[in-house]
Enzyme design. Structure first.
Site, mmCIF file in Angstrom:
data_model
loop_
_atom_site.group_PDB
_atom_site.id
_atom_site.type_symbol
_atom_site.label_atom_id
_atom_site.label_comp_id
_atom_site.label_asym_id
_atom_site.label_seq_id
_atom_site.Cartn_x
_atom_site.Cartn_y
_atom_site.Cartn_z
ATOM 1 N N ALA A 65 10.212 -14.860 26.835
ATOM 2 C CA ALA A 65 10.778 -14.524 25.476
ATOM 3 C C ALA A 65 9.864 -14.202 24.617
ATOM 4 O O ALA A 65 8.572 -13.884 24.907
ATOM 5 C CB ALA A 65 11.204 -16.193 25.158
ATOM 6 N N GLY A 108 10.430 -16.895 30.313
ATOM 7 C CA GLY A 108 11.751 -16.837 30.306
ATOM 8 C C GLY A 108 12.296 -15.649 31.301
ATOM 9 O O GLY A 108 13.383 -15.586 31.684
ATOM 10 N N GLU A 111 12.479 -17.425 34.412
ATOM 11 C CA GLU A 111 13.646 -17.945 34.435
ATOM 12 C C GLU A 111 14.901 -17.493 34.633
ATOM 13 O O GLU A 111 16.017 -17.874 35.236
ATOM 14 C CB GLU A 111 13.815 -18.972 33.117
ATOM 15 N N GLU A 131 3.870 -20.782 30.145
ATOM 16 C CA GLU A 131 4.283 -21.230 28.671
ATOM 17 C C GLU A 131 3.198 -22.164 28.368
ATOM 18 O O GLU A 131 2.773 -22.358 27.018
ATOM 19 C CB GLU A 131 5.494 -21.954 28.739
HETATM 20 C C1 HXC Z 1 6.340 -10.484 22.657
HETATM 21 C C2 HXC Z 1 4.948 -9.453 24.412
HETATM 22 C C3 HXC Z 1 5.429 -10.239 25.393
HETATM 23 C C4 HXC Z 1 6.164 -11.664 24.888
HETATM 24 C C5 HXC Z 1 3.809 -8.920 26.241
HETATM 25 N N1 HXC Z 1 4.303 -8.568 24.874
HETATM 26 N N2 HXC Z 1 4.497 -9.947 26.648
HETATM 27 N N3 HXC Z 1 5.478 -9.479 23.025
HETATM 28 N N4 HXC Z 1 6.454 -11.556 23.714
HETATM 29 N N5 HXC Z 1 6.437 -12.559 25.831
HETATM 30 C C6 HXC Z 1 3.689 -7.085 24.388
HETATM 31 C C7 HXC Z 1 2.322 -7.370 23.564
HETATM 32 O O1 HXC Z 1 2.190 -7.983 22.670
HETATM 33 C C8 HXC Z 1 1.891 -5.882 23.526
HETATM 34 O O2 HXC Z 1 2.457 -5.285 22.577
HETATM 35 C C9 HXC Z 1 2.701 -5.300 24.998
HETATM 36 O O3 HXC Z 1 3.865 -6.224 25.086
HETATM 37 C C10 HXC Z 1 1.864 -4.831 26.101
HETATM 38 O O4 HXC Z 1 1.278 -6.142 26.489
HETATM 39 P P1 HXC Z 1 -0.294 -6.476 26.747
HETATM 40 O O5 HXC Z 1 -0.402 -7.922 26.638
HETATM 41 O O6 HXC Z 1 -1.086 -5.523 26.148
HETATM 42 O O7 HXC Z 1 -0.331 -6.063 28.406
HETATM 43 P P2 HXC Z 1 -1.190 -6.462 29.404
HETATM 44 O O8 HXC Z 1 -2.755 -6.536 29.080
HETATM 45 O O9 HXC Z 1 -0.838 -5.696 30.843
HETATM 46 O O10 HXC Z 1 -0.845 -7.899 29.556
HETATM 47 C C11 HXC Z 1 0.551 -8.355 30.305
HETATM 48 C C12 HXC Z 1 0.751 -9.764 30.107
HETATM 49 C C13 HXC Z 1 0.633 -10.277 28.685
HETATM 50 C C14 HXC Z 1 -0.189 -10.650 31.069
HETATM 51 C C15 HXC Z 1 2.214 -9.765 30.651
HETATM 52 O O11 HXC Z 1 1.357 -9.422 27.904
HETATM 53 C C16 HXC Z 1 1.245 -11.651 28.674
HETATM 54 O O12 HXC Z 1 0.487 -12.621 28.945
HETATM 55 N N6 HXC Z 1 2.437 -11.648 27.914
HETATM 56 C C17 HXC Z 1 2.965 -13.208 27.412
HETATM 57 C C18 HXC Z 1 3.187 -13.889 28.975
HETATM 58 C C19 HXC Z 1 3.918 -15.060 28.399
HETATM 59 O O13 HXC Z 1 3.310 -16.073 27.800
HETATM 60 N N7 HXC Z 1 5.288 -15.310 28.677
HETATM 61 C C20 HXC Z 1 5.937 -16.554 28.214
HETATM 62 C C21 HXC Z 1 6.406 -16.469 26.808
HETATM 63 S S1 HXC Z 1 7.301 -18.048 26.471
HETATM 64 P P3 HXC Z 1 1.432 -4.765 21.362
HETATM 65 O O14 HXC Z 1 2.236 -4.498 20.090
HETATM 66 O O15 HXC Z 1 0.388 -5.797 21.328
HETATM 67 O O16 HXC Z 1 0.934 -3.714 22.003
HETATM 68 C C22 HXC Z 1 8.612 -18.098 27.212
HETATM 69 C C23 HXC Z 1 9.478 -19.334 26.799
HETATM 70 C C24 HXC Z 1 10.983 -19.183 27.596
HETATM 71 O O17 HXC Z 1 9.054 -17.119 27.866
HETATM 72 C C25 HXC Z 1 11.610 -19.980 26.926
HETATM 73 C C26 HXC Z 1 12.941 -19.838 27.192
HETATM 74 C C27 HXC Z 1 13.630 -18.471 26.519
#
Ligand code: HXC
Length: 257
Positions: A65, A108, A111, A131
Site C-alpha cells: 500500500a 498489500g 496480499e 508491515e
Molecule cells: C510508497 C513507495 C513504497 C510504498 C516504495 N516506494 N515502496 N512509496 N509506498 N509502499 C517508493 C520509494 O519511496 C521511492 O520513492 C521509490 O518507491 C523507490 O523505492 P526505494 O525504497 O528507493 O527502492 P529500493 O531501495 O530498491 O527498496 C525497495 C523496497 C523499499 C525494499 C521495496 O522501497 C521498501 O521497503 N518499500 C516499502 C515496503 C513496505 O513496507 N510495504 C508495506 C506497506 S504497508 P522516492 O520518491 O523516494 O524515490 C501495506 C499495508 C497493506 O502494504 C494494507 C492493505 C492495503
C-alpha cells in the site's frame, strides 16, 4: 474509463492488467485500487474475456500500500476511506485471475497476489509482509490467507519478523504455483490464461466459486455447495456439448451457455 495508474490489454479471450506506477514500485494508492476494481469488474462482464492476468514489471509487482498516502492518517480517516471495501470487490470477481509476479510483492502487494487464483513468479520475485517494520500489520488478508496457505508457524515468522522471502521459498510453502526465469514469467502466465480460456467458461466460473467457498465453510456444507454447482452445470449447453464431443471423439466447441 481512462486509467492512469494501470493499463489494460485484451488478446485472444484473456486480458492483462498492468500496474503503471513504476516510479514508486507500483505502490497501491487509492486511485490505483479504484482503477483496478473498475477494470476487473468491467472485464468480469466482458464476454470476450475468460481469464485475467495481473502484473507489474520486472522490478516490482507492487511494494505494498502507498505508505505516503497513509502516513499522516488517523484511525478515523482510515475507517472513513473504507479502502478494504475495494478488496472485497476483488474477492467477488468471478473469472480466474492469474498473478504474474516479478520483483517486489510486499505488504498489500503480497496480499493482492494471495487474492489471485493462480500465481506465476519469476526467479527474482521477492515476497513478504513487512508491515511490522512500519508499526502496523497486514490489513488486506495477510494474516488470514497467508496462514491458510503456509500454516500457522510460517505465517507467524513471516508476519512477525517482516522478512522477505524468495520465489523458491514461496513455491516450497505452497503460496505460488510456479517459478520461471524472469524472461518467461509473463509468457507463462499468458499460457495458463490461454489454457483456461479454452475451457468451458461456466464450468470454470462455478469451479472457482466452489474452491473459494472451501475457505469459509465446513466440509459438509462445502460438499453440498460443490454438488449443487455440479448439478447446475447439467443445465448448460456446454455440458451437453462436452460429453457428446467425448463420445463422438471430437474436440468440443464451447458456447459459454
Ligand atoms: C510508497 C513507495 C513504497 C510504498 C516504495 N516506494 N515502496 N512509496 N509506498 N509502499 C517508493 C520509494 O519511496 C521511492 O520513492 C521509490 O518507491 C523507490 O523505492 P526505494 O525504497 O528507493 O527502492 P529500493 O531501495 O530498491 O527498496 C525497495 C523496497 C523499499 C525494499 C521495496 O522501497 C521498501 O521497503 N518499500 C516499502 C515496503 C513496505 O513496507 N510495504 C508495506 C506497506 S504497508 P522516492 O520518491 O523516494 O524515490 C501495506 C499495508 C497493506 O502494504 C494494507 C492493505 C492495503
Amino acid at each position: 474509463m481512462n486509467y492512469t495508474t494501470i493499463s489494460v490489454t485484451k488478446e485472444n479471450l484473456y486480458a492483462t492488467i498492468q500496474f503503471q506506477r513504476t516510479e514508486v514500485l507500483n505502490a497501491l494508492n487509492m486511485q490505483l485500487m479504484q482503477e483496478l476494481v473498475d477494470a476487473l469488474e468491467t472485464l468480469d462482464k466482458d464476454d470476450e474475456v475468460r481469464a485475467i492476468i495481473l502484473t507489474g514489471n520486472e522490478k516490482a509487482f507492487a511494494a505494498g500500500a502507498d505508505i505516503k498516502e497513509m502516513a499522516e492518517a488517523s484511525a478515523m480517516d482510515m475507517l472513513n476511506r473504507d479502502q478494504f471495501a475495494r478488496w472485497d470487490k476483488i474477492r467477488k470477481i468471478k473469472k480466474p485471475i492469474i498473478a504474474a509476479v516479478s520483483g517486489f510483492a510486499l505488504g498489500g502487494g503480497c496480499e493482492l497476489v494471495m487474492t489471485c487464483d493462480i500465481v506465476v513468479a519469476s526467479e527474482t520475485a521477492k515476497f513478504g509482509q513487512p508491515e511490522i517494520n512500519i508499526g502496523v500489520m497486514p490489513g488486506a488478508g495477510g494474516t488470514q490467507r497467508l496462514t491458510r496457505a503456509v500454516g500457522k508457524v510460517k505465517a507467524m515468522e513471516i508476519v512477525l519478523t517482516g522478512k522477505i522471502f524468495s520465489a523458491q521459498e514461496a513455491l516450497q510453502w505452497g503460496l505460488i504455483n510456479k517459478v520461471v526465469p524472469v524472461e518467461y514469467y509473463l509468457k507463462e502466465a499468458k499460457n495458463i490464461a490461454k489454457e483456461i480460456a479454452s475451457k468451458p467458461p461456466i464450468a470454470v466460473r462455478l469451479a472457482k466459486e466452489a474452491i473459494l467457498k472451501s475457505f469459509d465453510t465446513t466440509i459438509e456444507s462445502g460438499l453440498e455447495f460443490e454438488r449443487k454447482n455440479f448439478y447446475l452445470l447439467f443445465a448448460s449447453d456446454d455440458q451437453k456439448e462436452g460429453m457428446k464431443a467425448f463420445v463422438e471423439k471430437r474436440k468440443a466447441e464451447w458456447k459459454g451457455k
